[in-house]
Design an enzyme around this catalytic site. Sequence first.
Site, PDB file in Angstrom:
ATOM      1  CG  ASP A  11      20.168 -26.402-103.292  1.00 15.42           C
ATOM      2  OD1 ASP A  11      19.385 -27.183-102.715  1.00 15.42           O
ATOM      3  OD2 ASP A  11      21.294 -26.101-102.819  1.00 15.42           O
ATOM      4  CB  SER A  12      17.388 -24.891 -99.956  1.00 10.40           C
ATOM      5  OG  SER A  12      18.622 -25.539 -99.700  1.00 10.40           O
ATOM      6  CB  CYS A  74      17.332 -29.394-103.390  1.00 13.73           C
ATOM      7  SG  CYS A  74      16.959 -29.300-101.633  1.00 13.73           S
ATOM      8  CD  GLU A 152      22.940 -21.279 -98.668  1.00 17.70           C
ATOM      9  OE1 GLU A 152      22.646 -20.103 -98.888  1.00 17.70           O
ATOM     10  OE2 GLU A 152      23.021 -22.150 -99.570  1.00 17.70           O
ATOM     11  CB  CYS A 184      22.886 -32.597 -98.310  1.00 12.24           C
ATOM     12  SG  CYS A 184      22.655 -30.811 -98.245  1.00 12.24           S
ATOM     13  CG  HIS A 186      24.149 -26.749 -99.195  1.00  6.90           C
ATOM     14  ND1 HIS A 186      22.886 -26.954 -99.711  1.00  6.90           N
ATOM     15  CD2 HIS A 186      24.279 -25.395 -99.042  1.00  6.90           C
ATOM     16  CE1 HIS A 186      22.279 -25.778 -99.855  1.00  6.90           C
ATOM     17  NE2 HIS A 186      23.101 -24.827 -99.462  1.00  6.90           N
TER      18      HIS A 186
HETATM   19  N1  DGL Z   1      21.057 -28.694-100.823  1.00  3.01           N
HETATM   20  C1  DGL Z   1      19.930 -29.158-100.041  1.00  3.01           C
HETATM   21  C2  DGL Z   1      19.849 -30.682-100.139  1.00  3.01           C
HETATM   22  O1  DGL Z   1      20.420 -31.243-101.053  1.00  3.01           O
HETATM   23  C3  DGL Z   1      20.015 -28.570 -98.685  1.00  3.01           C
HETATM   24  C4  DGL Z   1      18.822 -28.778 -97.847  1.00  3.01           C
HETATM   25  C5  DGL Z   1      18.529 -27.683 -96.890  1.00  3.01           C
HETATM   26  O2  DGL Z   1      18.281 -26.561 -97.316  1.00  3.01           O
HETATM   27  O3  DGL Z   1      18.476 -27.995 -95.693  1.00  3.01           O
HETATM   28  O4  DGL Z   1      19.219 -31.364 -99.385  1.00  3.01           O
END
Ligand code: DGL
Length: 264
Positions: A11-12, A74, A152, A184, A186
């Site tokens: 993931d990011s 993600c 984050e 998302c 997160h």
């Molecule tokens: N967890 C990512 C998602 O599901 C976050 C995206 C991001 O980094 O903006 O979209």
Amino acid sequence: MMQKYPIGIFDSGVGGLWVLKEIKKLLPCESINYFADSGNCPYGSKTKDEALSLAKKNIEFLLKLKCKLIVVACNTVTAVAIDNFRSKYKVPFIGMEPAIKPAAMQTTSKKIGILATENTFNGRLFKQSFEKYANGIDVFVQPGHGLVELVEQGRQNSKKAQSLLEEYLLPMMEKGVDTIVLGCTHYPFLKQIIKKVTKNTLTIIDPAHAVAAQTKRILLECDLISNAGNDPKFHFYTTGEKTIVEKFLSHEMDSPYRLEQIQV
Ligand code: DGL
């Protein structure tokens, strides 16, 4: 032989740890390598090309670790590039689904809300699911600006998170939305505050369990599932601060693990 190799998840940032938790619950014999690109987070406001090239680096890192299957935990990367990965790499890929279908099935007011990043809303997957499943349903879309950054920073229960969620969710509720999709990975970490802000009146749809179930199906189908004798290992990598990942893992992980900070 391949059965013993780990599953790769990326993931990011830390959002995909929520998906990892579901996968671990459903597939307790699997070793997992998790890659959090927190040093480059958020992806949601990057150009498609930037998000794609970061994601490719993450995948190539996981492939070097012999991952047998990759979960793109993600929504943003799934929206931007899952087709590209499936044609470029040999391993199976599992992506995040924009969960419009379960939301459409559960709403009684026929009004659903979706909270996701802008790149997710702009992707083909979202448009396709919308056309396929949103018949007769009013769909209210809301980019969750600022929420990924708060998660984050470990500020998912902060006043700031609460005020952003009030700004995003209360107008939808005034329009009659009774079901909200967390589009998302997160955002499930914000569930507590979402419940507080909405006085627990919304049905919250979080696709993590469905993604874990799909991972299991594909492992079985490809004869890649680890057997009961496997001693699973958990290895986490981050391009950001170790302390943040550590904080999440102390809540979410009940098995021994290794965590490393890396550059890719
Ligand atoms: N967890 C990512 C998602 O599901 C976050 C995206 C991001 O980094 O903006 O979209």
